[in-house]
Design a protein around this motif. Structure first.
Motif, short mmCIF file in Angstrom:
data_model
loop_
_atom_site.label_atom_id
_atom_site.label_comp_id
_atom_site.label_asym_id
_atom_site.label_seq_id
_atom_site.Cartn_x
_atom_site.Cartn_y
_atom_site.Cartn_z
N PHE A 59 0.84 -1.21 0.00
CA PHE A 59 0.00 0.00 0.00
C PHE A 59 0.87 1.26 0.00
CE2 PHE A 59 -2.11 3.38 2.45
CZ PHE A 59 -3.21 3.60 1.65
N LEU A 62 2.21 1.72 -3.40
CA LEU A 62 1.18 2.06 -4.38
C LEU A 62 0.79 3.53 -4.30
CD1 LEU A 62 -0.77 0.99 -6.57
CD2 LEU A 62 -2.40 0.47 -4.75
N PHE A 93 -10.74 -2.61 -1.00
CA PHE A 93 -9.50 -2.08 -1.54
C PHE A 93 -8.34 -3.03 -1.27
CE2 PHE A 93 -5.61 0.41 -1.15
CZ PHE A 93 -5.61 1.13 -2.32
N LYS A 96 -8.66 -6.18 -3.50
CA LYS A 96 -8.31 -5.93 -4.90
C LYS A 96 -6.81 -5.77 -5.07
CE LYS A 96 -12.67 -3.79 -6.33
NZ LYS A 96 -13.31 -2.55 -6.84
N VAL A 97 -6.20 -5.03 -4.15
CA VAL A 97 -4.74 -4.83 -4.22
C VAL A 97 -4.02 -6.16 -4.07
CG1 VAL A 97 -2.76 -3.82 -3.04
CG2 VAL A 97 -4.79 -2.44 -3.46
N TYR A 176 -8.61 5.52 -7.23
CA TYR A 176 -7.16 5.58 -7.33
C TYR A 176 -6.58 4.25 -7.80
CZ TYR A 176 -2.25 6.18 -6.13
OH TYR A 176 -0.89 6.24 -6.19
N LEU A 177 -7.12 3.16 -7.27
CA LEU A 177 -6.63 1.84 -7.66
C LEU A 177 -6.92 1.58 -9.13
CD1 LEU A 177 -5.36 -0.87 -6.89
CD2 LEU A 177 -7.63 -1.67 -6.22
N ASP A 178 -8.13 1.87 -9.57
CA ASP A 178 -8.48 1.65 -10.97
C ASP A 178 -7.60 2.49 -11.91
OD1 ASP A 178 -10.43 -0.10 -10.17
OD2 ASP A 178 -12.07 1.36 -10.31
N SER A 180 -4.56 3.74 -11.27
CA SER A 180 -3.17 3.26 -11.22
C SER A 180 -3.01 1.98 -12.02
CB SER A 180 -2.75 3.04 -9.76
OG SER A 180 -2.90 4.20 -8.99
N LEU A 181 -3.95 1.06 -11.85
CA LEU A 181 -3.86 -0.21 -12.56
C LEU A 181 -3.97 -0.02 -14.06
CD1 LEU A 181 -5.92 -2.65 -10.31
CD2 LEU A 181 -3.45 -2.38 -10.45
#
Length: 271
Positions: A59, A62, A93, A96-97, A176-178, A180-181
């Protein structure tokens, strides 16, 4: 009798797999696909478990691009905060990470499983080709993802920079995750371009002169792909994706020419 029959079936499959060009039945292909798929899924599950245990450092890594840009935006009067909404937002979150990190951690193994299944069917049991492709695809995949990670601070600064001064931007963990990925995945997939070209040449579907003739169109297509694939619309980010792809295309073109000079051209297999 059933045990003897099972042993005979296994022996036939091993014998067929050990003979170059040996034909496999449709059932044998399904069994092989199932075996490779199970191995890949198990590796991804183990990678996910490891990533779950190492979530804190993952985390921190990331969100480092976001933490890097936040003071720069604050100087421009833009206050931005990373938040988790809903009761299960933080759990989703982390899950998913962990899944994505497990997918990346196990990439050397599942990439090998993919090529080990595909290549023998195309090249008459060339295990060496599968191993070579896996050895090339994995570092290219990881290098592309890492390059996308390095682009993240600029992409975040560019998009969040449209927030008016003295306004606050709330960025959810899921968004943010979507984002970044998507950035990292686009660069990781783009890095596979030379592998695809060399594979097509190995199959006898393309040759060196065709690559030279199609070069202007390929470069135009690369920039079009970069413009569509990148979440930002600035020309710098597009160029940062397109330029390495053009270089990789040139590398693949050189590899194809070297192979042709050595006479390593595989004709198209007869149907």
């Amino acid at each position: 009798m059933s045990t003897v029959g099972t042993l005979r079936a296994k022996l036939r499959r091993r014998t067929a797999a050990s003979r170059p060009g040996a034909a496999m039945t449709f059932t044998d292909h399904l069994r092989e696909l199932r075996r490779r798929s199970v191995r890949a899924v198990v590796a991804m599950a183990l990678g996910t478990a490891v990533a779950w245990l190492l979530f804190e450092p993952i985390f921190t890594w990331l969100v480092a691009p976001y933490a890097e840009v936040k003071p720069v935006l604050a100087e421009r009067g833009i206050d931005t905060t990373l938040v988790f909404t809903g009761i299960g937002g933080a759990f989703q979150f982390q899950l998913k990470v962990s899944i994505v990190a497990g997918f990346v951690l196990s990439s050397p193994w599942w990439i090998w499983q993919v090529w080990a299944y595909v290549v023998p069917a195309l090249h008459h049991g060339e295990k060496r080709a599968a191993l070579t492709l896996s050895a090339v695809c994995t570092p290219l995949f990881l290098a592309g993802a890492w390059f996308g990670y390095l682009i993240l601070p600029r992409a975040i600064e560019f998009l969040v920079g449209f927030v008016p001064q003295n306004a606050e931007s709330l960025l959810t963990g899921a968004d943010y995750l979507d984002f970044s990925l998507r950035i990292m995945l686009v660069f990781a997939v783009a890095a596979q371009l030379p592998v695809v070209i060399v594979m097509l040449h190995r199959l006898g579907m393309i040759n060196g002169p065709q690559l030279v003739h199609a070069r202007p169109w390929i470069i135009t297509g690369i920039f079009a792909f970069a413009g569509i694939a990148t979440p930002t619309v600035d020309p710098v980010t597009m160029a940062l994706l397109a330029t390495p792809m053009v270089v990789l295309y040139g590398v693949a073109e050189v590899i194809v020419r070297v192979r042709e000079r050595r006479g390593a051209v595989t004709p198209v297999a007869a149907p």
